[in-house]
Design an enzyme around this catalytic site. Structure first.
Site, PDB file in Angstrom:
ATOM      1  N   HIS A  20     -29.701 105.456 -69.362  1.00  0.00           N
ATOM      2  CA  HIS A  20     -29.580 106.708 -68.606  1.00  0.00           C
ATOM      3  C   HIS A  20     -31.003 107.258 -69.809  1.00  0.00           C
ATOM      4  CE1 HIS A  20     -28.063 109.555 -65.657  1.00  0.00           C
ATOM      5  NE2 HIS A  20     -27.516 110.088 -66.186  1.00  0.00           N
ATOM      6  N   ASN A  68     -27.516 116.914 -68.475  1.00  0.00           N
ATOM      7  CA  ASN A  68     -27.266 117.743 -67.299  1.00  0.00           C
ATOM      8  C   ASN A  68     -27.811 119.620 -67.553  1.00  0.00           C
ATOM      9  OD1 ASN A  68     -25.228 118.101 -69.202  1.00  0.00           O
ATOM     10  ND2 ASN A  68     -23.785 118.949 -68.082  1.00  0.00           N
ATOM     11  N   ASP A  93     -34.722 107.810 -65.249  1.00  0.00           N
ATOM     12  CA  ASP A  93     -33.691 106.248 -64.503  1.00  0.00           C
ATOM     13  C   ASP A  93     -33.857 106.723 -63.056  1.00  0.00           C
ATOM     14  OD1 ASP A  93     -32.098 108.619 -65.636  1.00  0.00           O
ATOM     15  OD2 ASP A  93     -30.887 107.188 -64.944  1.00  0.00           O
ATOM     16  N   ASN A 114     -28.481 114.158 -61.976  1.00  0.00           N
ATOM     17  CA  ASN A 114     -27.991 115.432 -63.035  1.00  0.00           C
ATOM     18  C   ASN A 114     -29.421 116.361 -63.454  1.00  0.00           C
ATOM     19  OD1 ASN A 114     -25.541 115.709 -62.183  1.00  0.00           O
ATOM     20  ND2 ASN A 114     -23.980 114.129 -63.478  1.00  0.00           N
TER      21      ASN A 114
END
Length: 210
Positions: A20, A68, A93, A114
């Protein structure tokens, strides 16, 4: 031209090497190329660096809000410096692209990412540029969260690092606003071919039986 390069990821050493955080890896590499250092900027909720290229200011940003809430950081810096959404490149990513490949695109949906979801919300638009770094897909939707929060295998990380290095060649075009050229550079760059096996003297090239 691109005036703000944003790398997405999660803060903290426990996430540093996870899939991520591929956006962080890219922006870190860009900072090294531009010879600038990140510094914490509370006003922008992240680590930021400023470079001057051909007399123009360029910002690099790594939100430290967790993925997020990335938009909180991006919008704060963009609004203060009056950077328009179309002058922003977000590097993130991408599950639907294999490791070693990258895709440049403008606009579109957040596709469930997100970080992009919150950037859409905070900017009030999806009309910004994205550089999608492939991390591959686990094959099962229920495994996606575990997949993105784990370290890639060695060969996958090497492939992602290769993609980072190759796509950095498009930065001059991005800075000049030559987006078609940048897209061509990114989409036509290929992963290096594997080196052929080394032949020993007298070897006819036929693999040995195993």
């Amino acid at each position: 031209m691109i005036k703000l390069f944003v790398g997405l990821g999660n803060p903290g050493s426990e996430y540093e090497a996870t899939r991520h955080n591929a956006g962080f890896w890219w922006v870190d590499a860009l900072a090294r190329d531009l010879k600038v250092n990140f510094a914490p900027e509370r006003s922008y909720h992240g680590f930021a660096a400023r470079a001057t290229v051909h007399g123009q200011p360029v910002w690099l940003l790594e939100p430290q809000t967790f993925m997020n809430l990335s938009g909180k950081s991006v919008a704060a810096l963009a609004r203060f410096f009056k950077i328009a959404p179309e002058e922003i490149l977000v590097v993130h990513d991408e599950l639907d692209v294999v490791p070693g490949q990258a895709k440049l695109k403008f606009g579109g949906s957040h596709a469930g990412h997100n970080g992009l979801r919150d950037i859409h919300a905070q900017l009030g638009t999806g009309d910004y540029w994205r550089l999608r770094l492939g991390i591959g897909h686990p094959g099962v939707k229920s495994e996606v969260v575990n997949w993105v929060l784990k370290k890639p295998l060695k060969e996958q990380r090497e492939a992602i690092d290769d993609a980072v290095a190759r796509t950095l060649h498009a930065v001059p075009a991005l800075l000049a606003g030559e987006m078609e050229k940048a897209t061509l550079l990114i989409h036509t760059s290929k992963p290096p071919r594997p080196k052929p096996p080394r032949r020993e003297p007298g070897d006819d090239g036929t693999p040995a039986a195993t």
